[in-house]
Scaffold this motif. Structure first.
Motif, PDB file in Angstrom:
ATOM      1  N   ALA A 220       1.073  -1.041  -0.147  1.00  0.00           N
ATOM      2  CA  ALA A 220       0.014   0.079  -0.114  1.00  0.00           C
ATOM      3  C   ALA A 220       0.801   1.176   0.164  1.00  0.00           C
ATOM      4  O   ALA A 220       0.374   2.315  -0.630  1.00  0.00           O
ATOM      5  CB  ALA A 220      -0.886  -0.096   1.294  1.00  0.00           C
ATOM      6  N   HIS A 221       2.189   1.207   0.263  1.00  0.00           N
ATOM      7  CA  HIS A 221       3.015   2.404   0.364  1.00  0.00           C
ATOM      8  C   HIS A 221       3.341   2.921  -0.920  1.00  0.00           C
ATOM      9  O   HIS A 221       3.618   4.201  -0.956  1.00  0.00           O
ATOM     10  CB  HIS A 221       4.201   1.951   1.292  1.00  0.00           C
ATOM     11  N   PHE A 222       3.769   2.029  -1.982  1.00  0.00           N
ATOM     12  CA  PHE A 222       4.013   2.514  -3.094  1.00  0.00           C
ATOM     13  C   PHE A 222       3.318   3.286  -4.122  1.00  0.00           C
ATOM     14  O   PHE A 222       3.863   4.169  -4.655  1.00  0.00           O
ATOM     15  CB  PHE A 222       4.774   1.473  -3.882  1.00  0.00           C
ATOM     16  N   PRO A 223       1.862   3.202  -4.159  1.00  0.00           N
ATOM     17  CA  PRO A 223       1.079   3.850  -4.815  1.00  0.00           C
ATOM     18  C   PRO A 223       0.929   5.338  -4.155  1.00  0.00           C
ATOM     19  O   PRO A 223       1.184   6.478  -4.952  1.00  0.00           O
ATOM     20  CB  PRO A 223      -0.224   3.347  -4.711  1.00  0.00           C
ATOM     21  N   ARG A 224       1.061   5.412  -2.767  1.00  0.00           N
ATOM     22  CA  ARG A 224       1.130   6.796  -2.026  1.00  0.00           C
ATOM     23  C   ARG A 224       2.391   7.481  -2.383  1.00  0.00           C
ATOM     24  O   ARG A 224       2.454   8.607  -2.468  1.00  0.00           O
ATOM     25  CB  ARG A 224       0.908   6.416  -0.550  1.00  0.00           C
ATOM     26  N   ARG A 225       3.706   6.635  -2.442  1.00  0.00           N
ATOM     27  CA  ARG A 225       4.990   7.193  -2.641  1.00  0.00           C
ATOM     28  C   ARG A 225       5.043   7.817  -3.787  1.00  0.00           C
ATOM     29  O   ARG A 225       5.797   9.025  -4.100  1.00  0.00           O
ATOM     30  CB  ARG A 225       5.991   6.012  -2.459  1.00  0.00           C
ATOM     31  N   ASN A 226       4.230   7.460  -4.854  1.00  0.00           N
ATOM     32  CA  ASN A 226       4.366   7.875  -6.188  1.00  0.00           C
ATOM     33  C   ASN A 226       3.501   9.375  -6.512  1.00  0.00           C
ATOM     34  O   ASN A 226       3.930  10.098  -7.046  1.00  0.00           O
ATOM     35  CB  ASN A 226       3.422   7.054  -7.213  1.00  0.00           C
ATOM     36  N   ARG A 227       2.781   9.804  -5.512  1.00  0.00           N
ATOM     37  CA  ARG A 227       2.084  11.155  -5.423  1.00  0.00           C
ATOM     38  C   ARG A 227       3.388  12.001  -4.969  1.00  0.00           C
ATOM     39  O   ARG A 227       3.395  13.132  -5.294  1.00  0.00           O
ATOM     40  CB  ARG A 227       1.145  11.166  -4.545  1.00  0.00           C
ATOM     41  N   ILE A 228       4.222  11.785  -4.240  1.00  0.00           N
ATOM     42  CA  ILE A 228       5.156  12.537  -3.757  1.00  0.00           C
ATOM     43  C   ILE A 228       6.242  12.676  -4.729  1.00  0.00           C
ATOM     44  O   ILE A 228       6.889  13.764  -5.104  1.00  0.00           O
ATOM     45  CB  ILE A 228       6.002  11.914  -2.352  1.00  0.00           C
ATOM     46  N   ILE A 229       6.634  11.599  -5.912  1.00  0.00           N
ATOM     47  CA  ILE A 229       7.418  11.902  -6.953  1.00  0.00           C
ATOM     48  C   ILE A 229       6.968  13.099  -7.760  1.00  0.00           C
ATOM     49  O   ILE A 229       7.408  13.746  -8.445  1.00  0.00           O
ATOM     50  CB  ILE A 229       7.590  10.592  -7.620  1.00  0.00           C
ATOM     51  N   ALA A 230       5.788  12.522  -8.036  1.00  0.00           N
ATOM     52  CA  ALA A 230       4.851  13.588  -8.758  1.00  0.00           C
ATOM     53  C   ALA A 230       4.725  15.053  -8.381  1.00  0.00           C
ATOM     54  O   ALA A 230       4.986  16.165  -9.196  1.00  0.00           O
ATOM     55  CB  ALA A 230       3.492  13.338  -9.257  1.00  0.00           C
TER      56      ALA A 230
END
Length: 376
Positions: A220-230
């Motif tokens: 579950a952490h990795f999709p949330r991580r992706n919003r930080i990259i963007a």
């Protein structure tokens, strides 16, 4: 150190209160300290706070109290294992990320901080893609990362296998800076095979996560991580991605945040690029062989230097209302958080908010990201 910082941290520990609800909470009360001390029934007026969420808040704040954990005491304890992090009340919190709808309440980091990156003065570009790239995807990821590094861009990716690893590595080899956004604590390397790369990034870049130390990987952490990259980046480049790929989640966030999305074209029968082809149909800009054109679109070509005419500070009217005088007297060219203004003036938050709005309309004060204010 701002007192409000402790309350951002404390609220981040309350389950069921994510970044979006936390922003609403802060906006409604004007201060997370005020929100922490408020009666739980008051939360019912805030969109998204249903009965179950309100009960969670009440129960978990009670646990804090039973354990004698005042937010400031909790902050002191938390710093022992997590010495480096930003909250939205900190001046170094990345400005572009702060302008999104869901900035993390706490952003942990390790490595070398470059303040111009946080302030948006150095352009950050995200590079994402599949964990199983082709030679074609690897070739162009390396080439583009190297070009970006040599032209002053900071490359942001997720330290995953495949495209992420190639982009970090090529950027470092090109003498540039790179930032890795993790879905674990900043002290946990995943995948483990990237331990050496992780250490190299710490010397020549930064590692960031919204998860505290020792947090293991979780799906579950990795999709949330992706919003930080963007959120950190001005643009996101999707190099190679199948139809179901985390890279497409990053692209979706980039579109939501108003960032530019670029993608690498490939054969229509290549399954590893079906996601890229889909992005092209949605309006993503294709990355073509002429990388000078890509650099131009990303803003790498410097503008002509100019010297702006000095601005004359507006004069404060002599008949300014007493509460407006009290508020503007503590402001300067260095921005202050809203809660600090409330504390220093001793005026109720609602009156301070009204005074600041009037001062903005008069052209005497400007609001900065993160509910911060400064004199013009």
């Amino acid at each position: 150190m701002s007192e409000e910082r402790a309350y951002w941290l404390a609220w981040s520990q309350i389950s069921g209160i994510g970044p979006v609800l936390l922003q609403r909470l802060h906006q409604y009360f004007g201060s997370l300290q005020t929100a922490w001390e408020a009666n739980a029934q008051e939360f019912g007026a805030i969109d998204g706070f249903g009965w179950q969420t309100i009960q969670k808040v009440a129960n978990q704040r009670t646990i804090f109290q039973k354990n004698h954990l005042h937010p400031e005491n909790f902050l002191t304890q938390h710093l022992i294992q997590n010495p480096h992090f930003w909250t939205p009340t900190d001046s170094q919190y990345p400005r572009l990320l702060l302008e999104t709808a869901s900035p993390p309440a706490v952003l942990y980091y390790r490595g070398e901080v470059e303040l111009p990156e946080n302030l948006g003065q150095i352009p950050l570009v995200g590079i994402v893609g599949t964990r199983q790239p082709s030679e074609y995807g690897i070739k162009w990821t390396r080439k583009i990362s190297t070009v970006l590094a040599k032209n002053g861009f900071t490359v942001v990716s997720g330290l995953a296998e495949g495209i992420d690893t190639e982009s970090h590595t090529a950027t470092l080899q090109g003498g540039g800076r790179t930032i890795a956004i993790l879905g674990t604590g900043v002290d946990v390397v995943y995948p483990a095979k990237n331990q050496k790369l992780y250490q190299e990034i710490l010397k020549q870049g930064l590692v960031i996560s919204e998860y505290s130390s020792k947090t293991p990987p979780d799906r579950a952490h990795f999709p949330r991580r992706n919003r930080i990259i963007a959120g950190l980046c001005r643009a996101v480049l999707v190099m190679e991605a199948p139809e179901k790929s985390g890279a497409l989640i990053t692209a979706d966030y980039a579109n939501e945040f108003g960032r530019d999305v670029y993608t690498l074209p490939a054969r229509i029968d290549d399954m590893r690029s079906q996601g890229c082809l889909k992005l092209l149909t949605q309006g993503a800009t294709p990355i073509l062989k002429e990388l000078d054109e890509l650099l131009k679109m990303l803003g790498a070509i410097p503008q002509l230097d100019f010297v702006p005419e000095p601005e004359v500070a507006p004069q404060i009217p002599p008949d300014l209302a007493p509460e407006l005088q009290q508020v503007i007297a503590i402001l300067s060219s260095t921005s202050l958080p809203f809660d600090t203004i409330v504390n220093q003036t001793g005026i109720e938050p609602g009156l301070v908010s009204s005074a600041l709005l009037q001062l903005e309309l008069m052209g005497l004060v400007s609001q900065q990201p993160g509910m911060r204010y400064q004199r013009i």
